[in-house]
Design a protein around this motif. Structure first.
Motif, short mmCIF file in Angstrom:
data_model
loop_
_atom_site.label_atom_id
_atom_site.label_comp_id
_atom_site.label_asym_id
_atom_site.label_seq_id
_atom_site.Cartn_x
_atom_site.Cartn_y
_atom_site.Cartn_z
N ARG B 117 0.83 -1.22 0.00
CA ARG B 117 0.00 0.00 0.00
C ARG B 117 0.86 1.25 0.00
O ARG B 117 0.52 2.26 -0.63
N THR B 118 1.97 1.21 0.72
CA THR B 118 2.86 2.38 0.75
C THR B 118 3.42 2.64 -0.65
O THR B 118 3.44 3.80 -1.12
N TYR B 119 3.83 1.58 -1.30
CA TYR B 119 4.39 1.73 -2.65
C TYR B 119 3.33 2.30 -3.60
O TYR B 119 3.59 3.22 -4.38
N GLN B 120 2.11 1.75 -3.48
CA GLN B 120 1.03 2.20 -4.37
C GLN B 120 0.76 3.69 -4.22
O GLN B 120 0.64 4.42 -5.21
N VAL B 121 0.67 4.13 -2.97
CA VAL B 121 0.32 5.53 -2.74
C VAL B 121 1.48 6.46 -3.13
O VAL B 121 1.26 7.56 -3.66
N LEU B 122 2.72 6.00 -2.92
CA LEU B 122 3.87 6.82 -3.33
C LEU B 122 3.97 6.86 -4.86
O LEU B 122 4.39 7.87 -5.43
N LYS B 123 3.57 5.79 -5.47
CA LYS B 123 3.55 5.78 -6.94
C LYS B 123 2.49 6.76 -7.43
O LYS B 123 2.70 7.50 -8.40
N TRP B 124 1.36 6.79 -6.73
CA TRP B 124 0.26 7.67 -7.13
C TRP B 124 0.69 9.15 -7.06
O TRP B 124 0.30 9.95 -7.92
N VAL B 125 1.51 9.50 -6.05
CA VAL B 125 1.96 10.90 -5.97
C VAL B 125 3.27 11.10 -6.77
O VAL B 125 3.85 12.19 -6.74
N GLY B 126 3.71 10.05 -7.45
CA GLY B 126 4.87 10.18 -8.33
C GLY B 126 6.21 10.15 -7.63
O GLY B 126 7.18 10.74 -8.10
N LEU B 127 6.28 9.46 -6.50
CA LEU B 127 7.56 9.42 -5.76
C LEU B 127 8.08 8.00 -5.55
O LEU B 127 8.85 7.74 -4.63
#
Lengths: 295, 222
Positions: B117-127
């Motif tokens: 989930r952390t990876y997904q959300v960081l991917k969503w904000v482009g980081l």
């Protein structure tokens, strides 16, 4: 990772970050526990010596030289029938002299110069152990002194009981001193943990906004105290072991008269565990106290 | 979703930061709080995040009167709310990944789920390429995106943002506002405090105007 794993991670990081303050805190705990451990060590060895003396303690009934065989037999029979008595052994005047010569060969000249044997015959009474037997033996020592043919009675347990009372008093005084030192050590640990909390105040504020359970906020402080206390107690134990190894052997020769030649004993598993768990408990308690500042 | 009734907050000797504020924000709504400095925007957000307790009136969020929550319940409530501040409020000693995943860690989720989930959300904000960076190694815009990722990783029903673009240039501000719009499009209630009228116009959502701690008006820009 669970809250425990998190608390240990963060607690250890805080200890390392505290640097000099952590060293002072560990040192203070170590001093308190060296005091406590020292008292335990002395206490364990004194107790062993006392136990040995108590086991060997006898009621010696010295007989008048003029006592008749019948009177001696009656006295021996009376003593053997007492519940506090384990065994009765007759020691003749010549046997008493022989034993003195064996025990104190350096005084052989003195005994050789005597024209008469000054040692009285005696009935040596081995006593049962336990409080009940001790109480009864007290009474027996008083009554037997008044019986026919008895010159004197020596009862070792009386002075041993006095010595035991003194040792117990010293032990209590030592425990109080250790408790006071530990209280001071606990305050030092609490102060170091508070400093860590202060250094992490921004982090804690952010953490609180995320909404972790309080175990996540306070856990690291408790573990920090636990580690400081545990390390302090372990250092104290190591210091006591070092001093014991270095000084114990030479003391053994000096104290041979008191210990009956037995080796001095280091702290056992129970006493060592008391020290280590005591350190952990004092540290954790101080950490928990300090962490209450976080609302 | 959010109701306030006669809400007031007094500091010191009778200094009102908020006074008699009655307000309703519906579930899934995107609302701007605006007004000059000292109008009470931040105070209202602090009351909604329970950083402070109201002096008067009540705040009801999701049917719960916040004034009645115990300290343990406050912590549980905060786990259902995402927050974003002007100064990002990232833990400087932790990496981007750790800052975001901490919010999941305290929920006791399995490690694998935390990571995913952390990876997904960081991917969503482009980081997704800055997972192991420390906050100080990031630009202001990137730090704010980490803060948004942290606010969202729990999938909260409510996101509160206090001047989230205050430290950012106009282009980055629009980028951040776009993220908030996307969050809101997913059904999350979003409350943003800002005094940037241009930004408010650009987003075009309901505005609650505060002045000297009082409700001074509400509008829906075209």
């Amino acid at each position: 990772m669970t809250v425990v794993g998190y608390a240990f991670d963060e607690g250890w990081t805080s200890v390392r970050r505290a640097g000099k303050s952590a060293v002072i805190s560990i040192g203070t705990i170590a001093i308190a526990f060296v005091t406590l451990g020292g008292f335990l060590l002395i206490s364990v060895n004194v107790q062993r010596a006392l136990d040995r003396w108590l086991e060997a303690a006898e009621l010696s009934v010295y007989l008048q030289d003029a006592i008749t065989d019948d009177a001696r037999a009656a006295l021996e029979s009376y003593l053997a029938s007492q519940p506090a008595v384990l065994a009765v052994e007759f020691m003749s005047k010549s046997h008493a002299l022989e034993r003195f010569q064996n025990d104190f060969p350096e005084l052989a000249d003195v005994t050789a110069s005597l024209s008469d044997n000054p040692f009285p015959a005696a009935l040596e009474v081995r006593l049962q152990t336990g409080q009940f037997a001790t109480d009864m033996a007290d009474e027996l020592a008083r009554t037997v002194a008044e019986r026919e043919g008895v010159a004197d009675v020596r009862y070792d347990r009386r002075w041993l009981a006095r010595l035991l009372a003194i040792v117990t008093g010293a032990r209590v005084a030592g425990a109080i001193a250790a408790a006071v030192l530990m209280l001071g050590a606990a305050f030092t640990v609490a102060s170091v943990v508070r400093q860590s909390l202060h250094a992490r105040r921004d982090e804690l504020e952010i953490m609180q906004l995320v909404g972790p359970p309080f175990s996540y906020i306070r856990g690291p402080s408790i573990v920090e105290g636990l580690l400081l206390g545990g390390i302090g107690a372990a250092v104290a134990l190591a210091a006591i072991a070092l001093v014991f190894t270095m000084a114990g052997r030479s003391l053994e020769a000096d104290l041979a008269g008191l210990t009956g030649g037995a080796q001095l004993r280091f702290l056992g598993v129970r006493e060592s565990a008391i020290l280590l768990f005591g350190g952990l408990a004092v540290g954790a308690g101080a950490g928990a106290l300090a962490s209450r500042a976080v609302k | 979703m959010i109701e306030t009734h006669g809400l007031g907050k007094v500091y010191g000797r009778g200094l009102y930061a908020l006074r008699d504020l009655t307000l309703t924000i519906d579930k899934g709504e995107f609302v701007f709080l605006t007004g000059p400095s000292g109008a009470g925007k931040s105070t209202l957000l602090r009351l909604l995040l329970l950083q402070e307790r109201p002096t008067e009136g009540e705040v009801i969020v999701g049917g719960r009167n916040l004034a009645r929550l115990s300290q343990t319940e406050v912590q549980a409530y905060r786990r259902t709310v995402g927050f974003v501040f002007q100064d990002f409020k990232l833990i400087t000693s932790k990496t981007v990944f750790e800052n975001v995943s901490f919010a999941l860690r305290v929920l006791g989720l399995p490690v694998e789920q935390q990571r995913r989930r952390t990876y997904q959300v960081l991917k969503w904000v482009g980081l997704q390429h800055r997972l192991n960076s420390l906050p100080e190694e990031l630009s202001g815009g990137e730090q704010q995106r980490v803060a948004i990722a942290r606010a969202l990783v729990n999938e909260p029903h409510l996101v509160l943002a206090d001047e989230p673009t205050g430290n950012l240039d106009p282009d980055l501000s629009l980028e951040i506002m776009n993220l908030f719009r996307e969050i809101n499009a997913g059904g999350t209630t979003v409350v943003v405090a800002t005094h940037d009228r241009e930004l408010i116009k650009w987003v075009g959502r309901r505005v609650v105007q505060l002045e000297q701690g009082r409700l001074a008006g509400a509008e829906v820009p075209q």
